[in-house]
Design a protein around this motif. Structure first.
Motif, mmCIF file in Angstrom:
data_model
loop_
_atom_site.group_PDB
_atom_site.id
_atom_site.type_symbol
_atom_site.label_atom_id
_atom_site.label_comp_id
_atom_site.label_asym_id
_atom_site.label_seq_id
_atom_site.Cartn_x
_atom_site.Cartn_y
_atom_site.Cartn_z
ATOM 1 N N VAL A 79 43.811 42.223 39.065
ATOM 2 C CA VAL A 79 43.215 42.114 40.394
ATOM 3 C C VAL A 79 43.737 43.300 41.201
ATOM 4 N N GLY A 100 39.105 41.539 39.501
ATOM 5 C CA GLY A 100 39.027 41.178 40.908
ATOM 6 C C GLY A 100 39.349 42.354 41.800
ATOM 7 N N VAL A 102 40.395 42.694 45.931
ATOM 8 C CA VAL A 102 40.699 41.920 47.128
ATOM 9 C C VAL A 102 41.285 42.840 48.190
ATOM 10 N N THR A 110 43.536 32.198 49.648
ATOM 11 C CA THR A 110 42.386 32.867 49.017
ATOM 12 C C THR A 110 42.847 33.667 47.812
ATOM 13 N N VAL A 114 41.780 33.362 43.914
ATOM 14 C CA VAL A 114 41.264 34.486 43.123
ATOM 15 C C VAL A 114 42.027 34.595 41.805
ATOM 16 N N LEU A 117 40.817 31.986 39.507
ATOM 17 C CA LEU A 117 39.460 32.299 39.056
ATOM 18 C C LEU A 117 39.460 33.337 37.939
ATOM 19 N N VAL A 118 40.164 34.464 38.148
ATOM 20 C CA VAL A 118 40.152 35.518 37.128
ATOM 21 C C VAL A 118 40.918 35.079 35.880
ATOM 22 N N GLY A 122 36.742 34.287 35.278
ATOM 23 C CA GLY A 122 35.771 34.679 36.301
ATOM 24 C C GLY A 122 36.071 36.038 36.901
ATOM 25 N N ARG A 123 35.238 36.423 37.854
ATOM 26 C CA ARG A 123 35.417 37.681 38.598
ATOM 27 C C ARG A 123 35.379 37.380 40.087
ATOM 28 N N TYR A 124 36.036 38.237 40.867
ATOM 29 C CA TYR A 124 35.987 38.083 42.321
ATOM 30 C C TYR A 124 35.960 39.458 42.963
ATOM 31 N N ASP A 126 35.674 41.095 47.012
ATOM 32 C CA ASP A 126 35.634 40.833 48.439
ATOM 33 C C ASP A 126 34.178 40.870 48.915
#
Length: 201
Positions: A79, A100, A102, A110, A114, A117-118, A122-124, A126
């Motif tokens: 991230v 990610g 951020v 938050t 994140v 999630l990763v 997953g991906r994130y 902003d």
């Protein structure tokens, strides 16, 4: 338990992030680093599940760290954390393998979300930066033109730029004129400002 590496050249930021993440039952900060090479070494030594790396670090930036970890430790999700994210930085980070991106202003809860999630695959990104990325034009400059413009951003004479870029002074002049034309800039300084605004430098 999700094992986390924190890498940022500002000790205050690292300490604050570690304190925030310590409040989460399922997150454990197992290592910290203050520069890019240190982040890679710490990741290889501690094998974290997720590495949170600052975009701007000495030695190697967050994008370079993401690329190196994608190659050397693919199980570690990266991230990228940025105080001045631009769409071009986002693109580079995702292309390098970051999961990610951020901004530093996000609440600790938050960021924790994140990381979960990763870690789960997953991906994130902003949301504000993602929206900007959809409306920002692609960089029209070649890698060599960007290199010359980056050196020009330090207000160096053409002769010095030529020496550092291993080019003839006339070639540097031609590159800078081409850059100004492509960016519709009336001067070298204006070209630098345009490139910085879009995150190309």
């Amino acid at each position: 338990m999700i094992r986390v590496l924190l890498a940022d050249d500002e000790e205050l930021v690292r300490t604050a992030l570690a304190a925030l993440l310590a409040l989460e039952d399922d997150l454990e900060v197992v290592a910290q680093a203050q520069d890019g090479p240190g982040a890679v070494r710490a990741a290889l030594a501690h094998r974290p599940d997720v590495a949170v790396v600052d975009l701007d670090m000495p030695g190697a930036d967050g994008v370079q760290v993401a690329a190196e970890l994608a190659r050397a430790l693919p199980a570690c999700r990266v991230v990228v954390l940025s105080g001045r994210g631009r769409p071009a930085h986002l693109r580079r980070a995702l292309e390098a393998g970051a999961r990610g991106f951020v901004t530093k202003g996000v609440p600790g809860s938050t960021l924790a979300g994140v990381l979960r999630l990763v870690h789960g695959g997953g991906r994130y990104v902003d949301p504000g930066l993602a929206a900007d990325a959809l409306s920002t034009p692609d960089c029209p400059l070649s890698p060599r033109e960007l290199e010359v413009l980056r050196l020009a951003s330090f207000d160096l004479p053409n002769a010095v730029i030529a020496q550092r870029a291993h080019l003839a002074p006339g070639t540097v002049r031609n590159y800078l004129l081409a850059v100004q034309t492509k960016l519709g800039a009336s001067s070298r300084a204006e070209a630098v400002r345009t490139a910085e605004r879009f995150g190309w430098l």
